[in-house]
Write a protein that holds these residues in place. Sequence first.
Motif, PDB file in Angstrom:
ATOM      1  N   ILE A  43     -15.689   0.217  -5.625  1.00 32.26           N
ATOM      2  CA  ILE A  43     -14.494   1.396  -5.445  1.00 32.26           C
ATOM      3  C   ILE A  43     -13.515   0.075  -5.378  1.00 32.26           C
ATOM      4  O   ILE A  43     -13.291  -1.307  -4.419  1.00 32.26           O
ATOM      5  N   ALA A  44     -12.440   0.269  -5.629  1.00 33.33           N
ATOM      6  CA  ALA A  44     -11.162  -0.347  -5.917  1.00 33.33           C
ATOM      7  C   ALA A  44     -10.015   0.176  -6.386  1.00 33.33           C
ATOM      8  O   ALA A  44      -9.817   1.738  -5.428  1.00 33.33           O
ATOM      9  N   SER A  45      -8.335  -0.524  -5.673  1.00 33.57           N
ATOM     10  CA  SER A  45      -7.739  -0.166  -5.347  1.00 33.57           C
ATOM     11  C   SER A  45      -6.361  -0.486  -6.216  1.00 33.57           C
ATOM     12  O   SER A  45      -7.173  -2.472  -6.010  1.00 33.57           O
ATOM     13  N   PRO A  46      -5.592  -0.712  -6.576  1.00 32.68           N
ATOM     14  CA  PRO A  46      -4.732  -1.772  -7.427  1.00 32.68           C
ATOM     15  C   PRO A  46      -4.600  -2.814  -6.299  1.00 32.68           C
ATOM     16  O   PRO A  46      -4.448  -4.156  -6.645  1.00 32.68           O
ATOM     17  N   LYS A  47      -4.508  -2.703  -4.790  1.00 32.59           N
ATOM     18  CA  LYS A  47      -4.268  -3.547  -3.634  1.00 32.59           C
ATOM     19  C   LYS A  47      -5.047  -4.710  -3.263  1.00 32.59           C
ATOM     20  O   LYS A  47      -5.289  -5.370  -2.744  1.00 32.59           O
ATOM     21  N   GLY A  48      -6.141  -3.537  -3.517  1.00 30.70           N
ATOM     22  CA  GLY A  48      -7.185  -4.148  -2.533  1.00 30.70           C
ATOM     23  C   GLY A  48      -7.811  -3.755  -1.149  1.00 30.70           C
ATOM     24  O   GLY A  48      -6.301  -3.459  -1.070  1.00 30.70           O
ATOM     25  N   GLY A  49      -8.617  -3.943  -0.500  1.00 35.76           N
ATOM     26  CA  GLY A  49      -8.496  -3.727   1.054  1.00 35.76           C
ATOM     27  C   GLY A  49      -8.724  -1.865   1.042  1.00 35.76           C
ATOM     28  O   GLY A  49      -8.843  -1.351   0.045  1.00 35.76           O
ATOM     29  N   GLN A  50      -7.989  -1.592   2.117  1.00 35.28           N
ATOM     30  CA  GLN A  50      -7.804  -0.191   2.710  1.00 35.28           C
ATOM     31  C   GLN A  50      -7.237   0.315   2.410  1.00 35.28           C
ATOM     32  O   GLN A  50      -5.668   0.081   1.888  1.00 35.28           O
ATOM     33  N   PRO A  51      -7.564   0.802   1.261  1.00 36.52           N
ATOM     34  CA  PRO A  51      -7.137   2.554   0.827  1.00 36.52           C
ATOM     35  C   PRO A  51      -5.628   3.534   1.887  1.00 36.52           C
ATOM     36  O   PRO A  51      -6.965   3.634   2.340  1.00 36.52           O
ATOM     37  N   PRO A  52      -4.969   3.259   1.809  1.00 34.22           N
ATOM     38  CA  PRO A  52      -4.153   4.536   2.590  1.00 34.22           C
ATOM     39  C   PRO A  52      -4.283   5.488   1.639  1.00 34.22           C
ATOM     40  O   PRO A  52      -4.769   6.269   0.790  1.00 34.22           O
ATOM     41  N   VAL A  53      -4.929   6.773   3.201  1.00 34.85           N
ATOM     42  CA  VAL A  53      -5.141   7.984   2.745  1.00 34.85           C
ATOM     43  C   VAL A  53      -4.287   9.624   3.290  1.00 34.85           C
ATOM     44  O   VAL A  53      -3.469   8.552   4.488  1.00 34.85           O
ATOM     45  N   ASP A  54      -4.118  10.379   2.757  1.00 38.51           N
ATOM     46  CA  ASP A  54      -2.916  11.234   2.172  1.00 38.51           C
ATOM     47  C   ASP A  54      -3.473  11.355   3.816  1.00 38.51           C
ATOM     48  O   ASP A  54      -4.513  12.391   4.458  1.00 38.51           O
ATOM     49  N   PRO A  55      -2.253  11.935   5.076  1.00 32.61           N
ATOM     50  CA  PRO A  55      -2.852  12.157   6.862  1.00 32.61           C
ATOM     51  C   PRO A  55      -2.738  13.570   6.007  1.00 32.61           C
ATOM     52  O   PRO A  55      -3.865  13.627   7.637  1.00 32.61           O
ATOM     53  N   LYS A  56      -1.972  14.416   5.524  1.00 37.55           N
ATOM     54  CA  LYS A  56      -2.503  15.434   5.543  1.00 37.55           C
ATOM     55  C   LYS A  56      -4.173  15.943   4.993  1.00 37.55           C
ATOM     56  O   LYS A  56      -4.510  16.653   5.358  1.00 37.55           O
TER      57      LYS A  56
END
Length: 228
Positions: A43-56
């Motif tokens: 799993i990867a993301s632009p900033k790394g670490g915990q990706p934000p979850v859409d609260p909805k």
Amino acid sequence: MKILIVLTSHSEMGNSGEKTGFWIEEFTTPYYVLSDAGADITIASPKGGQPPVDPKSELADAQTPSTERFYKDNVLIDKVAYSFKLSTIKQEDFDAVFYPGGHGPLWDLATDKDSIQLIEAFYNHQKPIAFVCHAPAALVNVKTKNGESLVKGKELTGFSNTEEEAVKLTKVVPFLLEDELKKHGALYSKGNDWASYVKQDGLLITGQNPASSGAVAELLLKTLTDKK
């Protein structure tokens, strides 16, 4: 099978004051479809670490068997929390890439240079690329070797204008995905709002909305199996 999953790092819904991120079910359903079939997933993301979850996507009516499984899966929760930074990822380490949606990708993955280069590298090396819901936003600035838009002339789908109207975000999002894909020459089509609808054009696999996430993953799995 080594599969990369790319999540958004973007958490703000424009200037609306509302939060966004990745849509949990669009990650969890494909993740378990692929991992249960034996895939090794990074799993990867632009900033790394915990990706934000859409609260909805955490609300009761958005839950599915795969999200319920995820909330009890401490190993996977940890894996998501420590996502790799996209700039450290190389396509040669993977057989395919999958992008879950949520509104976040409209803001970051659409213009993220590392993501764009990665998708181009996967595609140029004949590896499947799969996207669901808003994630095809990651394709809008991707080019083929000849400099044309990758989506030009390709049959694909993604979150529709009518679905965006239904969630009352047409004035909040930076662009309407359906319009943007068409603008770049994509042969966009859609099914009924909120019903599963997927398209495959060669190595490109796309799903329209959250209901399509499992079908996209199954198609990705079949494409990888058929390639062997």
